[in-house]
Motif scaffolding. Structure first.
Motif, PDB file in Angstrom:
ATOM      1  N   ASP A   1      69.766  70.208 -36.974  1.00  0.00           N
ATOM      2  CA  ASP A   1      69.606  69.548 -38.267  1.00  0.00           C
ATOM      3  C   ASP A   1      70.910  68.942 -38.765  1.00  0.00           C
ATOM      4  N   ALA A   2      72.032  69.623 -38.529  1.00  0.00           N
ATOM      5  CA  ALA A   2      73.317  69.121 -39.005  1.00  0.00           C
ATOM      6  C   ALA A   2      73.677  67.796 -38.351  1.00  0.00           C
ATOM      7  N   VAL A   3      73.279  67.616 -37.100  1.00  0.00           N
ATOM      8  CA  VAL A   3      73.532  66.365 -36.376  1.00  0.00           C
ATOM      9  C   VAL A   3      72.497  65.315 -36.758  1.00  0.00           C
ATOM     10  N   LEU A   4      71.271  65.762 -36.946  1.00  0.00           N
ATOM     11  CA  LEU A   4      70.155  64.852 -37.206  1.00  0.00           C
ATOM     12  C   LEU A   4      70.358  64.045 -38.482  1.00  0.00           C
ATOM     13  N   ARG A   5      71.034  64.635 -39.462  1.00  0.00           N
ATOM     14  CA  ARG A   5      71.212  63.958 -40.750  1.00  0.00           C
ATOM     15  C   ARG A   5      71.941  62.624 -40.616  1.00  0.00           C
ATOM     16  N   GLY A   6      72.770  62.494 -39.585  1.00  0.00           N
ATOM     17  CA  GLY A   6      73.507  61.249 -39.415  1.00  0.00           C
ATOM     18  C   GLY A   6      72.839  60.257 -38.484  1.00  0.00           C
ATOM     19  N   MET A   7      71.582  60.477 -38.114  1.00  0.00           N
ATOM     20  CA  MET A   7      70.917  59.641 -37.113  1.00  0.00           C
ATOM     21  C   MET A   7      69.693  58.914 -37.629  1.00  0.00           C
TER      22      MET A   7
ATOM     23  N   ALA B   1      72.462  62.608 -27.836  1.00  0.00           N
ATOM     24  CA  ALA B   1      72.422  62.659 -29.306  1.00  0.00           C
ATOM     25  C   ALA B   1      72.820  64.012 -29.891  1.00  0.00           C
ATOM     26  N   GLY B   2      73.698  64.730 -29.205  1.00  0.00           N
ATOM     27  CA  GLY B   2      74.130  66.024 -29.724  1.00  0.00           C
ATOM     28  C   GLY B   2      73.080  67.103 -29.661  1.00  0.00           C
ATOM     29  N   ALA B   3      72.016  66.886 -28.874  1.00  0.00           N
ATOM     30  CA  ALA B   3      70.927  67.867 -28.779  1.00  0.00           C
ATOM     31  C   ALA B   3      71.385  69.138 -28.079  1.00  0.00           C
TER      32      ALA B   3
ATOM     33  N   GLN C   1      64.680  51.366 -16.370  1.00  0.00           N
ATOM     34  CA  GLN C   1      65.801  51.541 -17.295  1.00  0.00           C
ATOM     35  C   GLN C   1      65.755  52.934 -17.930  1.00  0.00           C
ATOM     36  N   LEU C   2      66.925  53.545 -18.088  1.00  0.00           N
ATOM     37  CA  LEU C   2      67.031  54.864 -18.732  1.00  0.00           C
ATOM     38  C   LEU C   2      67.161  54.677 -20.243  1.00  0.00           C
ATOM     39  N   ARG C   3      66.351  55.413 -20.991  1.00  0.00           N
ATOM     40  CA  ARG C   3      66.328  55.250 -22.450  1.00  0.00           C
ATOM     41  C   ARG C   3      66.331  56.599 -23.171  1.00  0.00           C
ATOM     42  N   SER C   4      66.825  56.559 -24.408  1.00  0.00           N
ATOM     43  CA  SER C   4      66.927  57.743 -25.245  1.00  0.00           C
ATOM     44  C   SER C   4      66.276  57.473 -26.600  1.00  0.00           C
ATOM     45  N   ARG C   5      65.483  58.439 -27.063  1.00  0.00           N
ATOM     46  CA  ARG C   5      64.845  58.294 -28.370  1.00  0.00           C
ATOM     47  C   ARG C   5      64.965  59.586 -29.150  1.00  0.00           C
ATOM     48  N   VAL C   6      65.356  59.473 -30.413  1.00  0.00           N
ATOM     49  CA  VAL C   6      65.385  60.625 -31.319  1.00  0.00           C
ATOM     50  C   VAL C   6      64.286  60.438 -32.350  1.00  0.00           C
ATOM     51  N   LYS C   7      63.340  61.349 -32.360  1.00  0.00           N
ATOM     52  CA  LYS C   7      62.252  61.282 -33.328  1.00  0.00           C
ATOM     53  C   LYS C   7      62.723  61.766 -34.698  1.00  0.00           C
ATOM     54  N   SER C   8      62.066  61.301 -35.723  1.00  0.00           N
ATOM     55  CA  SER C   8      62.408  61.741 -37.079  1.00  0.00           C
ATOM     56  C   SER C   8      62.150  63.235 -37.256  1.00  0.00           C
ATOM     57  N   THR C   9      61.352  63.804 -36.369  1.00  0.00           N
ATOM     58  CA  THR C   9      61.079  65.245 -36.411  1.00  0.00           C
ATOM     59  C   THR C   9      62.204  66.067 -35.775  1.00  0.00           C
ATOM     60  N   GLY C  10      63.193  65.374 -35.159  1.00  0.00           N
ATOM     61  CA  GLY C  10      64.330  66.075 -34.579  1.00  0.00           C
ATOM     62  C   GLY C  10      64.241  66.308 -33.085  1.00  0.00           C
ATOM     63  N   GLU C  11      63.216  65.758 -32.436  1.00  0.00           N
ATOM     64  CA  GLU C  11      63.080  65.936 -30.997  1.00  0.00           C
ATOM     65  C   GLU C  11      63.695  64.754 -30.258  1.00  0.00           C
TER      66      GLU C  11
END
Length: 388
Positions: free
Chosen positions: A82-88, A58-60, A11-21
């Motif tokens: 950072d501007a995108v990360l704030r909403g995630m 995720a807008g990366a 399965q293909l998966r996506s993860r956004v870390k709290s550090t922004g990665e």
């Protein structure tokens, strides 16, 4: 041996870390046994829609993305601004499956008559997590494809068709008589054009290139306006005067286009006004934003009176609002017209591993007409699931 006895599915998966990665990778997940009203689908085609790209990446900033590993161990990493990360914050550190819809063959079924009736059939499903080799879904989330239809034929049976039909339903329910649609040369736009031609609904198509104008005109579109043309505003006013359209669905979102549409609607209405009002036309003009191809803010230059609105529109909440009976009616139409009104075209097909190749991402990640791709989760992989 049942597929569910065999263990796992890729399965293909996506993860956004709290550090922004951002991390996009492949994961082995257990294959559940179907419950009474569920079926197990061997997924053979799943479209890469703009909404899927939004969840996947995720807008990366993919221009600086990095690739590591090989085969099933492949991973793509990138930085989320950072501007995108704030909403995630709600998805931080969660590994999220991707793929709104897709199609394949039912290889196992629960004990209910409805589930057993789908065994061995090719079905489409709207259930999420469709970028998977195998997907267990409720029967109600499935659409049995007509005889002779392939998984690729039915891969886009839900999001685009039901969105196009939902736009027409919204028009009627809100008392409008014609439509405006942006990014209108897309697969969805072509479906909407065919629906409107069938039902005698006036449609104003807004596109971004001369080639897209020619494409839609060859498909019978009467009103096509090129936003890159120096005469765009005047062309749009003329089209709105001819059609009387006061409802628009905008896939772009950011920038000046929504405001331009409202301005041109007002100008078209004022042409027919019999008396002056400093508040402008009393006819309500509405733009619904349903996409985000434009990343900037929506710019509104208040030149369209006081009777107007700009809001968001999504197909899932709309379908929930109209009720199951209406949804079933729309789904039945999609199945009946799968290879005509609701036919989709694709530029190519990629495997799960290929979906993590940076050069391939640069191709399928473009939200442009003629570059829509399918993921075939079972391409280049063994058909039998691997054991735990």
């Amino acid at each position: 041996m049942k597929h569910t006895d065999s263990g796992t599915s890729l399965q293909l998966r996506s993860r956004v870390k709290s550090t922004g990665e951002l991390e996009v990778s492949l994961t082995r997940v257990s294959i559940p046994a179907p419950a009474a009203k569920e079926v197990l689908i061997r997924v053979e085609a799943a479209p890469i829609n703009p909404s899927d790209l939004g969840l996947l990446f995720a807008g990366a900033d993919l221009t600086a993305a990095a690739h590591s590993g090989t085969g099933e161990a492949s991973m793509v990493t990138a930085r989320v601004p950072d501007a995108v990360l704030r909403g995630m914050a709600a998805r931080f550190d969660a590994s999220m499956p991707v793929g709104n819809e897709g199609a394949g063959v039912v290889v196992e079924a629960g004990e209910s008559d409805a589930a057993q009736g789908l065994l061995g059939k090719t079905v489409a499903a709207l259930s999420g997590a469709m970028y998977s080799q195998y997907r267990c879904v409720p029967v109600d989330a499935c659409l049995a494809l007509p005889a002779g239809a392939t998984a690729a034929d039915g891969a886009s049976s839900f999001v685009n068709p039901l969105t196009a039909l939902g736009m027409v339903e919204t028009m009627r329910r809100e008392g409008h008589t014609a439509l405006v649609h942006t990014a209108a040369a897309s697969n969805l736009g072509q479906m909407l054009n065919r629906i409107c031609l069938q039902e005698g609904i006036a449609l104003v198509n807004i596109v971004r290139t001369r080639g897209q104008v020619d494409l839609l005109r060859a498909m019978g579109a009467a009103h096509v306006c090129d936003s890159s043309s120096p005469t765009f505003v005047q062309d749009l006013i003329e089209a709105l005067s001819a059609t009387g359209a006061t409802l628009a669905f905008d896939a772009i979102g950011g920038g000046k286009l929504a405001g331009q549409i409202l301005m041109c609607m007002e100008a078209a209405l004022l042409r027919k006004a019999t008396q002056y009002s400093r508040y402008g036309s009393a006819t309500h003009k509405q733009v619904y934003v349903y996409g985000g191809l434009g990343q900037g803010p929506i710019e509104l230059n208040r030149s369209f009176g006081m009777a107007w609105g700009v809001g968001g529109w999504l197909v899932t909440p709309f379908l929930q609002k109209i009720g199951m009976a209406a949804v079933q009616r729309l789904k039945a139409r999609v199945a009946a017209e799968l290879k005509t009104t609701f036919a989709s075209s694709y530029a190519g097909e990629v495997s799960l591993v290929e979906a993590l190749d940076l050069d391939t991402i640069a191709i399928y990640g473009r939200s442009t007409t003629g570059h829509k791709y399918l993921i075939n989760p079972n391409k280049d992989l063994n058909e039998t699931p691997q054991t735990m």
